[in-house]
Scaffold this motif. Sequence first.
Motif, PDB file in Angstrom:
ATOM      1  N   ALA A   7      89.775  31.212 -57.065  1.00  0.00           N
ATOM      2  CA  ALA A   7      88.535  30.437 -57.238  1.00  0.00           C
ATOM      3  C   ALA A   7      88.396  29.341 -56.185  1.00  0.00           C
ATOM      4  CB  ALA A   7      88.495  29.830 -58.635  1.00  0.00           C
ATOM      5  N   SER A   8      89.493  28.659 -55.852  1.00  0.00           N
ATOM      6  CA  SER A   8      89.396  27.585 -54.858  1.00  0.00           C
ATOM      7  C   SER A   8      89.009  28.142 -53.494  1.00  0.00           C
ATOM      8  CB  SER A   8      90.708  26.818 -54.765  1.00  0.00           C
ATOM      9  OG  SER A   8      91.758  27.674 -54.336  1.00  0.00           O
ATOM     10  N   ARG A   9      89.483  29.323 -53.153  1.00  0.00           N
ATOM     11  CA  ARG A   9      89.132  29.940 -51.870  1.00  0.00           C
ATOM     12  C   ARG A   9      87.688  30.434 -51.873  1.00  0.00           C
ATOM     13  NH1 ARG A   9      92.154  27.433 -48.650  1.00  0.00           N
ATOM     14  NH2 ARG A   9      94.332  27.754 -48.993  1.00  0.00           N
ATOM     15  N   ARG A  10      87.216  30.886 -53.020  1.00  0.00           N
ATOM     16  CA  ARG A  10      85.798  31.295 -53.107  1.00  0.00           C
ATOM     17  C   ARG A  10      84.891  30.086 -52.937  1.00  0.00           C
ATOM     18  NH1 ARG A  10      87.714  34.609 -57.444  1.00  0.00           N
ATOM     19  NH2 ARG A  10      86.864  33.120 -58.919  1.00  0.00           N
ATOM     20  N   PRO A  44      82.347  26.377 -38.715  1.00  0.00           N
ATOM     21  CA  PRO A  44      82.475  26.760 -40.131  1.00  0.00           C
ATOM     22  C   PRO A  44      82.305  28.266 -40.344  1.00  0.00           C
ATOM     23  CG  PRO A  44      80.461  25.495 -39.794  1.00  0.00           C
ATOM     24  CD  PRO A  44      81.244  25.432 -38.527  1.00  0.00           C
ATOM     25  N   LEU A  45      81.541  28.926 -39.473  1.00  0.00           N
ATOM     26  CA  LEU A  45      81.400  30.375 -39.596  1.00  0.00           C
ATOM     27  C   LEU A  45      82.727  31.064 -39.309  1.00  0.00           C
ATOM     28  CD1 LEU A  45      79.584  32.832 -40.047  1.00  0.00           C
ATOM     29  CD2 LEU A  45      79.049  32.759 -37.609  1.00  0.00           C
ATOM     30  N   LEU A  46      83.399  30.667 -38.242  1.00  0.00           N
ATOM     31  CA  LEU A  46      84.697  31.253 -37.916  1.00  0.00           C
ATOM     32  C   LEU A  46      85.740  30.944 -38.992  1.00  0.00           C
ATOM     33  CD1 LEU A  46      84.859  30.569 -34.084  1.00  0.00           C
ATOM     34  CD2 LEU A  46      84.334  32.724 -35.241  1.00  0.00           C
ATOM     35  N   LEU A  47      85.688  29.734 -39.533  1.00  0.00           N
ATOM     36  CA  LEU A  47      86.611  29.386 -40.607  1.00  0.00           C
ATOM     37  C   LEU A  47      86.319  30.185 -41.877  1.00  0.00           C
ATOM     38  CD1 LEU A  47      86.767  25.578 -39.950  1.00  0.00           C
ATOM     39  CD2 LEU A  47      88.668  27.183 -39.746  1.00  0.00           C
ATOM     40  N   ALA A  48      85.042  30.432 -42.159  1.00  0.00           N
ATOM     41  CA  ALA A  48      84.685  31.255 -43.322  1.00  0.00           C
ATOM     42  C   ALA A  48      85.224  32.678 -43.152  1.00  0.00           C
ATOM     43  CB  ALA A  48      83.172  31.270 -43.517  1.00  0.00           C
ATOM     44  N   VAL A  49      85.139  33.201 -41.945  1.00  0.00           N
ATOM     45  CA  VAL A  49      85.707  34.526 -41.678  1.00  0.00           C
ATOM     46  C   VAL A  49      87.219  34.493 -41.898  1.00  0.00           C
ATOM     47  CG1 VAL A  49      86.139  36.237 -39.863  1.00  0.00           C
ATOM     48  CG2 VAL A  49      83.861  35.241 -40.120  1.00  0.00           C
ATOM     49  N   GLY A  50      87.865  33.433 -41.423  1.00  0.00           N
ATOM     50  CA  GLY A  50      89.307  33.297 -41.638  1.00  0.00           C
ATOM     51  C   GLY A  50      89.677  33.218 -43.104  1.00  0.00           C
ATOM     52  N   ALA A  52      87.893  34.472 -45.592  1.00  0.00           N
ATOM     53  CA  ALA A  52      87.628  35.794 -46.166  1.00  0.00           C
ATOM     54  C   ALA A  52      88.722  36.795 -45.798  1.00  0.00           C
ATOM     55  CB  ALA A  52      86.269  36.307 -45.693  1.00  0.00           C
ATOM     56  N   LEU A  53      89.297  36.641 -44.619  1.00  0.00           N
ATOM     57  CA  LEU A  53      90.386  37.524 -44.184  1.00  0.00           C
ATOM     58  C   LEU A  53      91.758  37.042 -44.658  1.00  0.00           C
ATOM     59  CD1 LEU A  53      89.250  38.323 -40.534  1.00  0.00           C
ATOM     60  CD2 LEU A  53      89.089  39.792 -42.555  1.00  0.00           C
ATOM     61  N   ARG A  54      91.757  35.972 -45.474  1.00  0.00           N
ATOM     62  CA  ARG A  54      92.974  35.426 -46.080  1.00  0.00           C
ATOM     63  C   ARG A  54      93.960  34.875 -45.046  1.00  0.00           C
ATOM     64  NH1 ARG A  54      93.326  37.314 -51.504  1.00  0.00           N
ATOM     65  NH2 ARG A  54      91.653  38.754 -51.924  1.00  0.00           N
ATOM     66  N   ARG A  55      93.450  34.279 -44.000  1.00  0.00           N
ATOM     67  CA  ARG A  55      94.316  33.625 -43.018  1.00  0.00           C
ATOM     68  C   ARG A  55      94.860  32.348 -43.650  1.00  0.00           C
ATOM     69  NH1 ARG A  55      94.570  38.017 -40.783  1.00  0.00           N
ATOM     70  NH2 ARG A  55      93.203  38.560 -39.057  1.00  0.00           N
ATOM     71  N   ARG A  56      96.152  32.161 -43.559  1.00  0.00           N
ATOM     72  CA  ARG A  56      96.790  31.041 -44.256  1.00  0.00           C
ATOM     73  C   ARG A  56      96.359  29.683 -43.714  1.00  0.00           C
ATOM     74  NH1 ARG A  56     102.744  31.928 -46.106  1.00  0.00           N
ATOM     75  NH2 ARG A  56     102.024  30.125 -47.233  1.00  0.00           N
ATOM     76  N   THR A  57      96.098  29.591 -42.408  1.00  0.00           N
ATOM     77  CA  THR A  57      95.774  28.296 -41.820  1.00  0.00           C
ATOM     78  C   THR A  57      94.283  27.975 -41.851  1.00  0.00           C
ATOM     79  OG1 THR A  57      95.658  29.289 -39.624  1.00  0.00           O
ATOM     80  CG2 THR A  57      97.777  28.358 -40.305  1.00  0.00           C
ATOM     81  N   ALA A  58      93.457  28.901 -42.291  1.00  0.00           N
ATOM     82  CA  ALA A  58      92.012  28.662 -42.293  1.00  0.00           C
ATOM     83  C   ALA A  58      91.630  27.491 -43.189  1.00  0.00           C
ATOM     84  CB  ALA A  58      91.259  29.923 -42.712  1.00  0.00           C
ATOM     85  N   GLY A  59      92.250  27.379 -44.339  1.00  0.00           N
ATOM     86  CA  GLY A  59      91.957  26.266 -45.239  1.00  0.00           C
ATOM     87  C   GLY A  59      92.351  24.931 -44.645  1.00  0.00           C
ATOM     88  N   PHE A  60      93.517  24.900 -43.993  1.00  0.00           N
ATOM     89  CA  PHE A  60      93.955  23.667 -43.350  1.00  0.00           C
ATOM     90  C   PHE A  60      92.959  23.228 -42.281  1.00  0.00           C
ATOM     91  CE2 PHE A  60      96.009  21.851 -39.598  1.00  0.00           C
ATOM     92  CZ  PHE A  60      96.467  20.663 -40.118  1.00  0.00           C
ATOM     93  N   TRP A  61      92.594  24.150 -41.399  1.00  0.00           N
ATOM     94  CA  TRP A  61      91.670  23.792 -40.320  1.00  0.00           C
ATOM     95  C   TRP A  61      90.288  23.460 -40.847  1.00  0.00           C
ATOM     96  CZ3 TRP A  61      93.329  21.823 -36.214  1.00  0.00           C
ATOM     97  CH2 TRP A  61      94.561  22.191 -35.698  1.00  0.00           C
TER      98      TRP A  61
END
Length: 126
Positions: A7-10, A44-50, A52-61
């Motif tokens: 839920a937090s990632r959504r 933010p678009l690139l981070l949203a893709v990250g 969605a692809l479950r990249r671990r560092t996307a949330g940090f960035w």
Amino acid sequence: MTPPLPASRRVLLVALLALVALYGYWFAPRPDAWVALLVFALPPLLLAVGVALRRRTAGFWAAVFALAWFCHGVMVAWVRPADRTLALVETLLAVVVVFAASLPGLRARFGARRAARGESTPDGPA
């Protein structure tokens, strides 16, 4: 088959996509819109893709960038009354991004403390 996003990632994904839409609406009428969209909407678009692809560092960035988005929103809300509403929406979305990106780490940190004390967690007993 991959399990659904937590839920937090959504929430993080929706907030990032909302920022992209906000910047698209905000900067599209300007003559130099492509520059503004490149600077504001692409991260933010690139981070949203990250996310969605479950990249671990996307949330940090996303949380790191959200600090800049928060500052931008506060600054614009303060100095440009005509853009105040959009700037405050940007500020709110930045806060949502920070909390949504930080929630898994907070749960891990404080969940371990709770388990060490023998308390039950929302998922069940420790």
